[in-house]
Motif scaffolding. Structure first.
Motif, PDB file in Angstrom:
ATOM      1  N   ARG A  55       6.232  -0.875  -1.254  1.00 42.08           N
ATOM      2  CA  ARG A  55       7.761  -0.794  -1.916  1.00 42.08           C
ATOM      3  C   ARG A  55       7.818  -1.795  -3.002  1.00 42.08           C
ATOM      4  O   ARG A  55       8.642  -1.302  -3.943  1.00 42.08           O
ATOM      5  N   ASP A  56       6.890  -2.793  -3.222  1.00 45.74           N
ATOM      6  CA  ASP A  56       6.811  -3.698  -3.992  1.00 45.74           C
ATOM      7  C   ASP A  56       6.095  -3.500  -5.444  1.00 45.74           C
ATOM      8  O   ASP A  56       5.100  -3.970  -5.582  1.00 45.74           O
ATOM      9  N   THR A  57       7.127  -2.585  -5.896  1.00 45.36           N
ATOM     10  CA  THR A  57       6.227  -2.173  -7.420  1.00 45.36           C
ATOM     11  C   THR A  57       5.733  -3.086  -8.388  1.00 45.36           C
ATOM     12  O   THR A  57       4.835  -2.898  -9.124  1.00 45.36           O
TER      13      THR A  57
ATOM     14  N   VAL B 108       5.745   8.527   1.990  1.00 41.71           N
ATOM     15  CA  VAL B 108       4.337   8.788   2.139  1.00 41.71           C
ATOM     16  C   VAL B 108       3.551   9.800   1.888  1.00 41.71           C
ATOM     17  O   VAL B 108       2.627   9.669   1.104  1.00 41.71           O
ATOM     18  N   ARG B 109       4.102  10.740   1.987  1.00 43.08           N
ATOM     19  CA  ARG B 109       3.332  12.268   1.329  1.00 43.08           C
ATOM     20  C   ARG B 109       3.315  12.196   0.112  1.00 43.08           C
ATOM     21  O   ARG B 109       2.144  12.417  -0.584  1.00 43.08           O
ATOM     22  N   ALA B 110       4.229  11.361  -0.906  1.00 45.06           N
ATOM     23  CA  ALA B 110       4.183  11.700  -2.236  1.00 45.06           C
ATOM     24  C   ALA B 110       3.227  10.633  -2.664  1.00 45.06           C
ATOM     25  O   ALA B 110       2.683  10.803  -3.798  1.00 45.06           O
TER      26      ALA B 110
ATOM     27  N   LEU C 259       6.901   3.235   3.911  1.00 41.60           N
ATOM     28  CA  LEU C 259       6.345   3.792   5.063  1.00 41.60           C
ATOM     29  C   LEU C 259       7.195   4.190   6.055  1.00 41.60           C
ATOM     30  O   LEU C 259       7.078   5.002   6.820  1.00 41.60           O
ATOM     31  N   GLY C 260       8.463   3.866   5.952  1.00 49.84           N
ATOM     32  CA  GLY C 260       9.593   4.265   6.912  1.00 49.84           C
ATOM     33  C   GLY C 260      10.109   5.603   6.551  1.00 49.84           C
ATOM     34  O   GLY C 260      11.035   6.174   6.857  1.00 49.84           O
TER      35      GLY C 260
ATOM     36  N   VAL D 169       8.347   2.782  10.878  1.00 50.79           N
ATOM     37  CA  VAL D 169       7.049   2.075   9.727  1.00 50.79           C
ATOM     38  C   VAL D 169       5.647   1.893  10.554  1.00 50.79           C
ATOM     39  O   VAL D 169       4.659   2.294   9.850  1.00 50.79           O
ATOM     40  N   ASN D 170       5.773   1.346  11.646  1.00 54.00           N
ATOM     41  CA  ASN D 170       4.362   1.025  12.496  1.00 54.00           C
ATOM     42  C   ASN D 170       3.560   2.115  13.164  1.00 54.00           C
ATOM     43  O   ASN D 170       2.612   2.096  13.355  1.00 54.00           O
TER      44      ASN D 170
END
Length: 277
Positions: A64-66, A96-98, A90-91, A140-141
């Motif tokens: 998330r931290d680009t 995620v797929r992208a 991840l949530g 997420v996990n």
């Protein structure tokens, strides 16, 4: 005579010289491989990004931290490596797929995936854990890893196979009364990896899990701040007598992703200094 001498010299240079170079030249553990790393902006993920690139992989870094990813990728490229960053939550299954699809766009294949991202739980007992905490741990996990693994396997299948490594936790292998939801989801992740190894093995896809013990990451720092004395207790119960470094965990993941672990699948590898023994 001249022609024979020239031929002998060339023959020696081509064959004997090549053997000598092969003996001495460094061979990257992941040379020529395209590897996706989730949770790559810090801690174990960032250490893995630097290590995998140094071992010859083209890495795609997801988080998330680009902004942190941009700095990390730039540093890798400055050292001569190949690295790209992609936003990934991840949530969010679509995100995620992208991220995996972006690997396809960049490289047209995927050889390895290090599913390392995780959400930490606020320390507390089972009966003090909120529904919101449980939902976040699941999203997420567990579900995030489920989504990533399926998308990664689909891309690997097109290329004839690959290797997936998931980061679990020492807390998945025993009671985890301080982080019960975190431990439960990580234990479920262990089971998922074993099932995936059996399901995808015939397709040339290996799936393994690492379970780090106390590792000097930002997550441990936050836990120590919330519950002072955690680090001291971890060190006291670790036979090697110290915390692990993120780079040490990354080394284990690199080996499992490499061809040197070609017969290893469905395994759970402890990287915990003996704490789980």
């Amino acid at each position: 005579m001249t022609n024979d001498s020239t031929h002998d010299s060339t023959h020696s240079s081509t064959h004997g010289g090549t053997r000598d170079r092969a003996r001495t030249a460094p061979v990257g553990l992941l040379s020529g491989k395209v590897v996706l790393i989730t949770g790559a902006s810090r801690g174990i993920g960032a250490a893995a990004a630097r290590l995998f690139a140094a071992e010859g992989a083209s890495v795609v870094l997801a988080s998330r931290d680009t902004a942190a990813l941009g700095r990390l990728a730039a540093g890798i490229r400055a050292e001569g490596g190949t690295a790209d960053g992609v936003a990934c939550d991840l949530g969010d299954p679509a995100s995620v797929r992208a991220a995996v699809d972006r690997v396809d766009e960049l490289h047209g294949r995927l050889d390895g995936a290090f599913n390392n991202g995780a959400a930490g739980q606020s320390p507390g007992p089972l009966d003090g854990t909120s529904d919101e905490d449980v939902d976040r741990m699941f999203a997420v996990n567990f579900r995030g890893q489920w989504t990533a693994m399926n998308r990664e396997a689909a891309l690997m299948r097109r290329g004839g196979g690959g290797a997936i490594v998931n980061t679990s936790s020492i807390g998945s292998r025993r009671a985890n009364p301080v982080l019960p939801a975190y431990g439960a989801m990580k234990r479920a992740l262990n089971s998922l990896a074993e099932s995936a190894a059996v399901t995808w093995g015939p397709q040339g896809i290996r799936v393994n899990t690492i379970t780090p013990g106390g590792t000097a990451t930002e997550m441990i720092d936050a836990w120590e701040a919330a519950t002072p004395g955690v680090v001291e207790r971890i060190v006291a119960t670790t036979p090697l007598g110290r915390m692990g470094a993120p780079e040490e965990v990354a080394q284990a993941a690199a080996w499992l992703l490499s061809d040197r672990a070609s017969m290893v699948t469905g395994a759970t590898l402890a990287v915990d200094g003996g704490a789980g023994a």
